[in-house]
Design a protein around this motif. Structure first.
Motif, PDB file in Angstrom:
ATOM      1  N   TYR A  60       0.844  -1.198   0.000  1.00  0.00           N
ATOM      2  CA  TYR A  60       0.000   0.000   0.000  1.00  0.00           C
ATOM      3  C   TYR A  60       0.882   1.252   0.000  1.00  0.00           C
ATOM      4  O   TYR A  60       0.650   2.190  -0.774  1.00  0.00           O
ATOM      5  CB  TYR A  60      -0.915  -0.021   1.229  1.00  0.00           C
ATOM      6  CG  TYR A  60      -1.556   1.300   1.554  1.00  0.00           C
ATOM      7  CD1 TYR A  60      -2.657   1.761   0.845  1.00  0.00           C
ATOM      8  CD2 TYR A  60      -1.083   2.087   2.609  1.00  0.00           C
ATOM      9  CE1 TYR A  60      -3.258   2.981   1.158  1.00  0.00           C
ATOM     10  CE2 TYR A  60      -1.674   3.291   2.929  1.00  0.00           C
ATOM     11  CZ  TYR A  60      -2.755   3.734   2.197  1.00  0.00           C
ATOM     12  OH  TYR A  60      -3.350   4.934   2.515  1.00  0.00           O
ATOM     13  N   GLY A  61       1.888   1.270   0.859  1.00  0.00           N
ATOM     14  CA  GLY A  61       2.807   2.412   0.913  1.00  0.00           C
ATOM     15  C   GLY A  61       3.581   2.573  -0.377  1.00  0.00           C
ATOM     16  O   GLY A  61       3.747   3.683  -0.902  1.00  0.00           O
ATOM     17  N   GLN A  62       4.040   1.440  -0.915  1.00  0.00           N
ATOM     18  CA  GLN A  62       4.817   1.467  -2.151  1.00  0.00           C
ATOM     19  C   GLN A  62       3.984   1.987  -3.323  1.00  0.00           C
ATOM     20  O   GLN A  62       4.431   2.859  -4.075  1.00  0.00           O
ATOM     21  CB  GLN A  62       5.336   0.065  -2.445  1.00  0.00           C
ATOM     22  CG  GLN A  62       6.375  -0.001  -3.532  1.00  0.00           C
ATOM     23  CD  GLN A  62       6.961  -1.388  -3.639  1.00  0.00           C
ATOM     24  OE1 GLN A  62       6.236  -2.362  -3.807  1.00  0.00           O
ATOM     25  NE2 GLN A  62       8.276  -1.464  -3.540  1.00  0.00           N
ATOM     26  N   SER A  63       2.785   1.471  -3.458  1.00  0.00           N
ATOM     27  CA  SER A  63       1.946   1.931  -4.568  1.00  0.00           C
ATOM     28  C   SER A  63       1.456   3.356  -4.332  1.00  0.00           C
ATOM     29  O   SER A  63       1.251   4.113  -5.283  1.00  0.00           O
ATOM     30  CB  SER A  63       0.782   0.980  -4.831  1.00  0.00           C
ATOM     31  OG  SER A  63      -0.031   0.835  -3.699  1.00  0.00           O
ATOM     32  N   GLY A  64       1.295   3.738  -3.067  1.00  0.00           N
ATOM     33  CA  GLY A  64       0.879   5.109  -2.758  1.00  0.00           C
ATOM     34  C   GLY A  64       1.912   6.139  -3.133  1.00  0.00           C
ATOM     35  O   GLY A  64       1.584   7.182  -3.711  1.00  0.00           O
ATOM     36  N   LYS A  65       3.175   5.852  -2.833  1.00  0.00           N
ATOM     37  CA  LYS A  65       4.221   6.843  -3.150  1.00  0.00           C
ATOM     38  C   LYS A  65       4.423   6.994  -4.648  1.00  0.00           C
ATOM     39  O   LYS A  65       4.894   8.009  -5.112  1.00  0.00           O
ATOM     40  CB  LYS A  65       5.533   6.504  -2.447  1.00  0.00           C
ATOM     41  CG  LYS A  65       6.322   5.408  -3.080  1.00  0.00           C
ATOM     42  CD  LYS A  65       7.656   5.206  -2.398  1.00  0.00           C
ATOM     43  CE  LYS A  65       8.480   4.196  -3.173  1.00  0.00           C
ATOM     44  NZ  LYS A  65       9.746   3.909  -2.537  1.00  0.00           N
ATOM     45  N   ASN A  66       4.045   5.954  -5.415  1.00  0.00           N
ATOM     46  CA  ASN A  66       4.182   6.006  -6.873  1.00  0.00           C
ATOM     47  C   ASN A  66       2.893   6.402  -7.583  1.00  0.00           C
ATOM     48  O   ASN A  66       2.855   6.478  -8.796  1.00  0.00           O
ATOM     49  CB  ASN A  66       4.657   4.644  -7.397  1.00  0.00           C
ATOM     50  CG  ASN A  66       6.036   4.293  -6.887  1.00  0.00           C
ATOM     51  OD1 ASN A  66       6.913   5.138  -6.840  1.00  0.00           O
ATOM     52  ND2 ASN A  66       6.222   3.050  -6.496  1.00  0.00           N
ATOM     53  N   SER A  67       1.850   6.657  -6.803  1.00  0.00           N
ATOM     54  CA  SER A  67       0.539   6.972  -7.373  1.00  0.00           C
ATOM     55  C   SER A  67       0.516   8.392  -7.939  1.00  0.00           C
ATOM     56  O   SER A  67       1.114   9.312  -7.382  1.00  0.00           O
ATOM     57  CB  SER A  67      -0.528   6.837  -6.285  1.00  0.00           C
ATOM     58  OG  SER A  67      -1.774   7.258  -6.749  1.00  0.00           O
ATOM     59  N   SER A  68      -0.210   8.549  -9.041  1.00  0.00           N
ATOM     60  CA  SER A  68      -0.357   9.895  -9.619  1.00  0.00           C
ATOM     61  C   SER A  68      -1.316  10.744  -8.783  1.00  0.00           C
ATOM     62  O   SER A  68      -1.286  11.958  -8.832  1.00  0.00           O
ATOM     63  CB  SER A  68      -0.848   9.807 -11.059  1.00  0.00           C
ATOM     64  OG  SER A  68      -2.089   9.148 -11.110  1.00  0.00           O
ATOM     65  N   SER A  69      -2.200  10.076  -8.009  1.00  0.00           N
ATOM     66  CA  SER A  69      -3.110  10.789  -7.112  1.00  0.00           C
ATOM     67  C   SER A  69      -3.149  10.058  -5.769  1.00  0.00           C
ATOM     68  O   SER A  69      -3.909   9.102  -5.595  1.00  0.00           O
ATOM     69  CB  SER A  69      -4.507  10.872  -7.714  1.00  0.00           C
ATOM     70  OG  SER A  69      -5.389  11.449  -6.760  1.00  0.00           O
TER      71      SER A  69
END
Length: 92
Positions: A60-69
């Motif tokens: 969740y943290g990993q995908s969050g930091k790479n998320s466009s939003s």
């Protein structure tokens, strides 16, 4: 000096709770979630049952930091956030 197990668990729950209640967060918080969950997964004192939850939090943290939003990312995981907090409470 590394923070102690109990403090790591508290930090993890604090960030997750804030994400859930505010539906927003920062890249730095996502990076912190990654570091703390990874550290707890490697800790021999961590209950085996919570390691799967920690792995989910790590991703969740990993995908969050790479998320466009990031706000949308947090909002889309709102139900999981509360479940993860409950799971951590029940095993710690």
């Amino acid at each position: 000096m590394p923070i102690q197990y109990h403090d790591q668990v508290s930090l993890l729950k604090d960030i997750l709770s804030e994400h859930q209640s505010e539906c927003c967060g920062t890249v730095a918080e996502c990076e912190q979630l990654e570091r703390v969950s990874k550290s707890l997964m490697a800790n021999s004192n961590t209950d085996q049952n919570v390691k799967g939850v920690l792995e989910n939090i790590y991703y969740y943290g990993q995908s969050g930091k790479n998320s466009s939003s990031l706000d949308n990312h947090i909002e889309s995981h709102n139900n999981q956030l509360s479940q993860w907090i409950q799971d951590i409470d029940s095993y710690s």
